[in-house]
Design a protein around this motif. Structure first.
Motif, short mmCIF file in Angstrom:
data_model
loop_
_atom_site.label_atom_id
_atom_site.label_comp_id
_atom_site.label_asym_id
_atom_site.label_seq_id
_atom_site.Cartn_x
_atom_site.Cartn_y
_atom_site.Cartn_z
N UNK A 62 62.03 83.54 68.22
CA UNK A 62 61.95 85.86 68.63
C UNK A 62 60.66 85.65 67.89
N UNK A 63 60.42 85.03 67.16
CA UNK A 63 59.54 86.06 66.77
C UNK A 63 57.92 85.24 67.15
N UNK A 64 57.91 84.45 67.69
CA UNK A 64 56.05 83.62 68.21
C UNK A 64 56.68 83.95 69.51
N UNK A 65 55.08 84.27 70.04
CA UNK A 65 54.69 85.48 71.01
C UNK A 65 55.15 84.20 71.89
N UNK A 66 56.05 85.01 73.43
CA UNK A 66 56.88 84.25 74.01
C UNK A 66 56.15 83.17 74.77
N UNK B 161 66.05 84.18 74.41
CA UNK B 161 65.55 85.69 75.19
C UNK B 161 66.89 87.38 74.65
N UNK B 162 67.27 87.08 74.05
CA UNK B 162 68.69 88.19 73.74
C UNK B 162 68.29 88.40 72.38
N UNK B 163 67.91 87.75 71.65
CA UNK B 163 67.38 87.82 70.30
C UNK B 163 66.21 88.76 69.90
N UNK B 164 65.59 88.47 71.57
CA UNK B 164 64.37 88.91 71.57
C UNK B 164 64.24 90.55 71.78
N UNK B 165 64.84 90.76 73.14
CA UNK B 165 65.50 91.79 73.25
C UNK B 165 66.56 92.97 72.61
#
Lengths: 67, 691
Positions: free
Chosen positions: B265-269, B483-487
């Motif tokens: 979640x914290x790395x660039x996508x 993806x969910x963690x990022x959202x």
């Protein structure tokens, strides 16, 4: 297979490939360059790498998938 | 004329297939009946009901320019060919959900789940997806939360956003648990799942540096490497020392998933998240097509009875509760899934070239997802019922050991007979040490898929197919995890930004770390408790997820009802009010049972109290005694969460009713947020107006 048959098979495969490229986003940069050429011909479009990076950041900043 | 004949033919074939399913009760039925009935039902729904909604309710206007055309920026707003949008939307809505839910619901027998998948999709899920897609398209691609706020006011809008954040947390936890249960003491599966990480990094590097944006090449490379990893996993599994490196308990595996989610979640996508999603899309479309072909080729017999005793007595071992309301809670994705409303009001409306494509993209994609659910039904029910129960039931629910499990399961029903030898042979065939208590649906689905694929495409490779299927499920699930963690992180940043503006800056590193940690801690907690639960955890988490997802569906359908009424279409509001009423009744009943039931298997608080009594009486084994305080707290927390979901759902419904009543009485209400009409200039769409 006769010439028309081969042509049909080729058309079918090429339609399939273009569909697959569209769904996966393989053609996104080409579409973007085409759009820029049409709407802002004086402006230099982003490079393929810069465009890909910007596209990724934007795509993954909202909900774009389900479980 | 032709259309009417076609419709009549579909109705006759579909009716015959349905009759076939309903009448063949005491002998095994062939899966072809189910496939035929399903295809006819979807085509009828698509051809007639969706067409009617499109022309009468929405009054779709082919001459109206869509947001993709008006706001075209060459990137996210871009008019796109309808079949490309269809593929894109389908890939976005379909993940592990339509595979896992129907598999678990087979404890009631094949009939209830199959009927709900068909009826729920055609009258509920497809309608919801199509309606939200239409409404978002008319509002410049606004999200569900924004539409709720604009049309129903701040209270409804805030409730919708809060509901969304909570469902994201629950979804990640439950899917994380599914994958941990597939990897537990399985060196082959664990190696394959671990291998997806370096593979994604290589593919990410390829797509960004070597061949920027060449997604197809990158995906093919990734796919080849993944298949290689599955094969290598098999070799490793036969190696006495190497296999021990990947033979892990549940808790460290949960730690791995949690750490992975946080880092991703914290790395660039482009490093991990984006490349794996590309491979996953590619794999998803390929496997769905392959599975459909294999099922039609093999058309196996269904061995599960139409109805089991658990449908009516509510004592099911996989999850507690009777057929009503729990089959409708367990199967969300595939029949009616609130989460789809977020996708239908996300990227898809920004790609539609013409409003006339909404039926294909919204209704059509969901019908295909429902068919994926039907394929999961077939894969789960072709197994011997005893085997299905032995894989999917936590050992705590069937006596604590494999010996006790086979004895208990065989005693439930003569048709569920299963032996230790049978389970051992099966596990050996699949390259596993054991298949007992692999809860979560993924392993039993993988056994079913492996037997279909190996009969269709090569008998000797069954273990390889099993691990291919596990890898296939793992890759979507890990995508949902990151993806969910990022959202979730963006949602937390948005909320914290209201209090402390610096936290709202999405790229400020301390904010990224703090908000990601909060989200990961949220789902990581539920995942950890699920792993230490002796009953497998799925029995608690999946119903909680189902209630949350159906709450979100109710919110989406409520927003849709509100917009229809405010657009002066009150006589057509039943189109969304019908599924809304059903799902509101289902969700409320399920939530009441989970909160107030005095049965410790069903009620959250009852379970907490029963465990407290056991602790007080000193009847627990030392190991279970240690976990007891966490499990007691968790059951209570789940009870309160369920109450909160119910409250959020009813707040939004009541707000909609209040606003609609004001509108109908001629009083002022929030104005419609529909974008004004502009004529399309796109080639080929200069068609006469449809009304």
């Amino acid at each position: 297979m006769d010439a028309t048959g081969t042509k049909h098979v080729r058309q079918f495969l090429s339609a399939g490939l273009s569909l697959l490229r569209g769904v996966t986003g393989d053609d996104a940069y080409e579409k973007y360059v085409a759009h820029m050429t049409r709407t802002a011909p004086d402006e230099a479009p982003l490079s393929a790498r810069a465009f890909y990076q910007a596209q990724m950041e934007q795509k993954w900043s909202c909900i774009n998938g389900c479980c | 004329m032709f259309a009417k004949l076609f419709g009549a033919l579909l109705a006759v074939i579909g009716g015959l297939a349905m009759a076939g399913i309903a009448l063949q009760r005491d002998e095994p039925i062939n899966s072809l009946w189910i496939v035929t009935a399903a295809v006819c039902v979807y085509l009828l729904g698509y051809r007639f009901y969706a067409k009617w909604i499109e022309t009468r309710v929405f009054v779709v206007d082919k001459t109206r320019a869509t947001p993709a055309e008006r706001l075209n920026n060459g990137r996210d707003f871009l008019p796109t060919h309808r079949w490309v949008v269809f593929g894109h939307h389908f890939a976005a809505i379909a993940g592990a959900g339509p595979l896992v839910g129907p598999t678990l619901a087979m404890q009631f027998g094949y009939l209830p789940g199959t009927l709900w998948l068909l009826v729920g999709a055609v009258l509920g899920g497809c309608v919801q997806d199509m309606t939200i897609l239409f409404m978002s398209t008319r509002r410049n691609g606004k999200s569900l939360g924004q539409m709720a706020r604009d049309e129903l006011g701040a209270v409804g809008g805030t409730a919708a956003v809060l509901g969304t954040l909570m469902i994201v947390v629950i979804i990640i936890a439950v899917l994380g648990l599914v994958i941990v249960n597939a990897m537990r003491h399985s060196p082959w599966a664990t190696f394959t799942v671990f291998a997806t990480i370096p593979i994604a990094i290589v593919v990410g590097y390829f797509m960004r540096h070597w061949r920027p944006g060449k997604v197809l090449e990158g995906s093919v490379l990734g796919l080849v490497l993944l298949l290689l990893a599955v094969v290598m996993g098999g070799w490793l599994n036969d190696h006495a020392t190497l296999r021990q490196w990947f033979d892990w308990e549940g808790v460290p595996l949960a730690g791995f998933v949690i750490g992975y989610g946080w880092i991703a979640a914290i790395l660039p996508v482009w490093v991990l998240l984006a490349p794996r999603d590309y491979i996953s899309t590619f794999l998803k479309i390929g496997v769905v097509v392959l599975l459909a072909v294999a099922i039609i080729l093999i058309h196996p017999d269904i061995k599960m009875p139409a109805l089991t005793r658990f449908a009516t007595d509510g004592t099911g071992p996989i999850f507690a509760g009777k057929i009503f309301p729990f089959v409708f809670i367990t199967i969300a994705c595939g029949a009616l899934s609130g989460f789809h409303a977020l996708v239908s009001s996300g990227t898809t409306p920004k790609m539609l070239a013409n409003e006339a494509d909404i039926r294909l993209v919204g209704y059509g994609s969901m019908a295909i997802e429902s068919f994926v659910g039907i394929m999961a039904v077939i894969s789960a029910t072709l197994l011997d019922p005893g085997v299905y129960f032995a894989i999917n039931t936590g050992l705590g629910a069937v006596g604590g050991s494999p010996e006790a499990a086979v004895a208990t399961i065989s005693a439930w029903d003569p048709r569920f007979a299963v032996t230790l030898e049978q389970m051992q042979t099966l596990a050996k065939e699949m390259g596993e040490s054991t298949l007992f208590a692999r809860t979560g649906g993924a392993p039993s689905l993988a056994v079913g898929m492996a037997s279909i694929f190996s009969s269709a495409f090569g008998q000797g490779l069954i273990a390889l197919w099993y691990h291919f299927a596990i890898m296939f499920e793992a890759i979507f699930i890990l995508t949902t995890v990151d993806a969910g963690t990022r959202v979730g992180r963006f949602m937390v940043q948005d909320a914290l930004g209201q209090i402390w503006p610096a936290m709202g800056r999405t790229s400020w590193y301390p904010s990224v770390v703090i908000s990601s940690t909060l989200i990961v801690a949220g789902w990581g907690y539920f995942l950890y408790v699920g792993v230490i639960d002796p009953n497998g955890g799925i029995n608690i988490l999946w119903p909680l997820f189902g209630i949350a997802n159906q709450m979100l569906a109710a919110i989406a359908l409520t927003v849709a009802c509100g917009i229809l009424i405010k657009s002066g279409k009150v006589r057509y509001v039943w189109v969304t009010a019908l599924p809304l009423s059903w799902i509101a009744v289902v969700t409320t009943t399920a939530a009441f049972q989970k909160i107030f039931s005095t049965d410790a298997k069903l009620g959250f608080f009852a379970a907490a109290n029963a465990l407290k009594d056991q602790v007080a009486a000193g009847t627990l084994a030392p190991e279970r005694l240690k976990a007891a305080p966490t499990l007691i707290f968790n059951q209570q927390l789940d009870g309160w969460l369920t109450a909160l979901f119910l409250l959020i759902m009813w707040i939004v419904i009541i707000e909609m009713l209040r606003i609609s009543a004001r509108f109908l009485a001629g009083k002022p209400v929030p104005a419609s947020s529909e974008a004004p009409y502009a004529a399309t200039k796109l080639d080929g769409s200069a068609l006469p107006r449809s009304h």
